[in-house]
Motif scaffolding. Structure first.
Motif, mmCIF file in Angstrom:
data_model
loop_
_atom_site.group_PDB
_atom_site.id
_atom_site.type_symbol
_atom_site.label_atom_id
_atom_site.label_comp_id
_atom_site.label_asym_id
_atom_site.label_seq_id
_atom_site.Cartn_x
_atom_site.Cartn_y
_atom_site.Cartn_z
ATOM 1 N N UNK A 21 0.855 -1.174 0.000
ATOM 2 C CA UNK A 21 0.000 0.000 0.000
ATOM 3 C C UNK A 21 0.903 1.240 0.000
ATOM 4 N N UNK A 66 0.931 4.374 1.193
ATOM 5 C CA UNK A 66 1.342 5.143 2.368
ATOM 6 C C UNK A 66 2.459 4.437 3.144
ATOM 7 N N UNK A 85 -3.874 1.533 -5.025
ATOM 8 C CA UNK A 85 -3.454 1.804 -3.644
ATOM 9 C C UNK A 85 -1.940 1.702 -3.497
ATOM 10 N N UNK A 108 4.662 0.437 13.503
ATOM 11 C CA UNK A 108 4.702 0.341 12.036
ATOM 12 C C UNK A 108 6.087 -0.117 11.561
ATOM 13 N N UNK A 119 -8.321 -0.714 0.399
ATOM 14 C CA UNK A 119 -6.890 -0.565 0.638
ATOM 15 C C UNK A 119 -6.347 -1.163 1.917
ATOM 16 N N UNK A 120 -7.170 -1.857 2.673
ATOM 17 C CA UNK A 120 -6.665 -2.482 3.898
ATOM 18 C C UNK A 120 -7.219 -3.893 4.023
ATOM 19 N N UNK A 149 -0.706 -8.109 7.013
ATOM 20 C CA UNK A 149 -1.576 -6.990 6.655
ATOM 21 C C UNK A 149 -1.107 -6.285 5.395
ATOM 22 N N UNK A 150 -2.078 -6.026 4.528
ATOM 23 C CA UNK A 150 -1.865 -5.151 3.371
ATOM 24 C C UNK A 150 -2.554 -3.848 3.747
ATOM 25 N N UNK A 151 -1.786 -2.788 3.890
ATOM 26 C CA UNK A 151 -2.454 -1.541 4.246
ATOM 27 C C UNK A 151 -1.489 -0.461 4.653
ATOM 28 N N UNK A 152 -2.065 0.634 5.112
ATOM 29 C CA UNK A 152 -1.297 1.834 5.424
ATOM 30 C C UNK A 152 -0.616 1.693 6.782
ATOM 31 N N UNK A 153 0.020 2.752 7.209
ATOM 32 C CA UNK A 153 0.725 2.762 8.480
ATOM 33 C C UNK A 153 -0.166 2.367 9.643
ATOM 34 N N UNK A 154 -1.365 2.923 9.692
ATOM 35 C CA UNK A 154 -2.290 2.634 10.793
ATOM 36 C C UNK A 154 -2.736 1.178 10.754
ATOM 37 N N UNK A 178 -1.101 -1.427 9.676
ATOM 38 C CA UNK A 178 -0.020 -2.299 10.150
ATOM 39 C C UNK A 178 0.195 -2.113 11.652
ATOM 40 N N UNK A 221 -8.890 2.076 8.729
ATOM 41 C CA UNK A 221 -7.673 1.303 8.962
ATOM 42 C C UNK A 221 -7.618 0.673 10.343
#
Lengths: 408, 125
Positions: free
Chosen positions: A312, A314, A355, B10, B34-35, B55-60, B62, B103
């Motif tokens: 992703x 970010x 994404x 993270x 996206x998560x 996890x596939x996803x943003x900082x939050x 993870x 997230x």
């Protein structure tokens, strides 16, 4: 925070499409206009005259970059205001002629959201689709034209994926049909040739801070003979096209930035293209399951946009930042909404791949060593995130088939 | 945007990975938003003996995944069911407002894993 985070081995700014630093030469010509030549450019006395000379000299320099007449340049507070002025003014002045506007699905929000407001006012807007490279076809513009079409607005260089639209041909078509053409050239001006006569445009938006000038200043090119209804009303500034005391220092800096950009356009364009291609090829070679977003060749010289599958955006940006690299992403997480980039979606990029998009936009300070550094730090970041990821090449079919519980 | 504790989880996530033959698996989220979080648990004497996530996803995404695994290791299943997304966010010292919904799903993934274990256990009886 770890000390590593505070002081990375190298700092590489790769977000020049967001904004650029003010050049030293630009800053130095601006300085006298804050405290010494501080006059109101509309005043009759020597202080006013001094400021007026600064403004008009700058107007000539902006016109020089665009191959326009100085009287065709209207200073605004930036690109967003210039886009608003072009669209709203044209729509309102030509209301008796028609109510149809043609634009594209990949415009900047300054155009898209303004079009949405105009739709609420009773205008009809066609949002043209793009191909997988983010390119609009001239034929689709031709097919969308109706008797009541009053304006076509197509951006020049796409801000996210860098694709350069066929403005010259769209301009010829618009001329043939007698329809005004506006282009948002915020990302292309100062990077590739943007001569208004060659491009056959009637209105063009440009912005100072994307080309090493200060923030808070931009311009709308308005071809001679086209009327403009001011959207900010007040005094008779800018020949009655935009009210408000001129931002003299900003205008002076913007003018200098345009002059320098025009002088260095060709050489810098070549240098950036070489660095761009080195970065693109390096990423595609070193990191498996990556794809280039945008057109491979009809592309702004400073734009790199890749999707890195199974991670992703970010997460990648935060890791790059820790290593001293500043980039941006089209992921939903960085846009403040749940939807990823409208540009990538319009190009048919699947959500989960959108994404994982990373945009790196190069600039004057970047060197080959910077690119080597990014190519050194990025692959391990991606490997680490992929090891952590719930997705991999083996789960692709699962992803495409959906079936996950969505607890949104 | 993120506080130091979130960034620590993270950059140094706890309990990342997969286990062989987990007793329960839970997955939530959707690639479209996206998560996606997947949590696996090993259960012994009605307690969470081990827990892993991917996890596939943003900082939050993870950081919350990492935090939930840390919070529930060693808890009884009933205690673990009490750990909510809110508990996880609080344990991290808070998340940016826009991250609270999209997230912050790690506890949901854990609950799915516990339910998966319980339904399998009930079927085996």
């Amino acid at each position: 925070m770890t000390s590593e985070y505070m002081s990375p081995a190298r700092k590489v700014y790769l977000d020049h499409s967001s904004t650029t630093p003010v050049r030293a030469e630009v800053l130095s010509v601006m300085m006298p206009f804050f405290a010494q030549a501080f006059g109101n450019a509309s005043s009759i006395h020597r202080w006013g005259r001094e400021a007026r000379v600064g403004v008009e000299t700058a107007r000539e320099k902006v016109a020089y970059l665009l191959g326009a007449e100085p009287s065709e340049i209207v200073f605004t507070s930036g690109g967003t205001e210039a886009d608003n002025l072009a669209l709203r003014s044209t729509a309102h002045l030509l209301r008796s002629k028609g109510n149809h506007i043609i634009t594209t699905a990949v415009e900047h929000h300054a155009v898209l959201h303004t079009c949405q407001v105009l739709e609420k006012e009773g205008y009809e807007v066609t949002y043209l689709p793009v191909d997988k490279y983010g390119m609009v076809s001239v034929e689709s513009v031709r097919e969308a034209i109706r008797p009541e079409t009053i304006l076509i607005s197509v951006m020049h260089g796409q801000n996210e994926v860098g694709t350069i639209q066929p403005i010259e041909e769209i301009g010829l078509l618009a001329k043939e049909k007698g329809i005004l053409l506006h282009t948002d050239a915020v990302q292309s001006a100062g990077k590739i040739p943007t001569k208004v006569r060659d491009m056959n445009v009637d209105l063009m938006t440009i912005s100072s801070h994307k080309m090493y000038g200060p923030k808070g200043i931009g311009a709308l090119y308005v071809r001679k003979g086209i009327r403009i209804a001011p959207q900010i009303t007040g005094g008779a500034h800018e020949r009655g096209r935009r009210a408000g005391t001129e931002n003299v220092a900003g205008i002076v800096g913007f003018g200098e930035a345009c002059y320098l950009a025009e002088r260095e356009l060709e050489a810098e364009g070549k240098r950036l293209t070489t660095l761009r291609d080195k970065l693109i090829n390096g990423i595609l070679e070193k990191i498996p399951d990556t794809v280039l977003n945008g057109h491979p060749t009809k592309r702004l010289p400073h734009n790199v946009n890749v999707s890195i599958k199974y991670v992703e955006g970010e997460s990648v940006l935060l890791n790059l930042d820790r290593m001293g690299v500043g980039a941006s992403s089209g992921s939903a997480c960085t846009s403040g909404s749940l939807e990823p980039s409208h540009v990538l979606l319009a190009m048919g990029v699947p959500h989960e791949v959108a994404h994982g998009s990373i945009r790196m936009t190069l600039g004057r300070m970047n060197t080959e060593e910077d690119i080597d550094y990014v190519l050194e730090v990025l692959p391990p970041i991606v490997s680490r995130l992929r090891e952590m990821s719930a997705f991999s090449a083996s789960t692709d079919s699962e992803v495409c088939g959906g079936g996950h519980k969505n607890v949104q | 945007m993120y506080n130091d504790k979130v960034m620590d989880h993270f950059f140094n996530p706890r309990n990342v990975g997969e286990m062989e033959n987990p007793d329960g698996v839970g997955q939530v989220g959707n690639p479209i938003c996206g998560d996606v979080m997947r949590v696996q648990i090993r259960v012994k004497d009605n307690r969470i003996e081990d827990v892993k996530f991917k996890t596939f996803g943003c900082g939050a995404a993870i950081a919350t995944s990492s935090m939930v695994t840390e919070l529930v290791k060693g808890l009884t299943l009933d205690e673990a069911m009490e750990v909510s997304n809110k508990t996880v966010a609080e344990a991290l010292g808070g998340l940016p407002p826009q991250k609270m919904h999209c997230s912050n799903l790690a506890a949901d993934a854990l609950h799915e894993a516990i339910k998966d274990y319980r339904s399998k256990a009930a079927a085996a009886r």
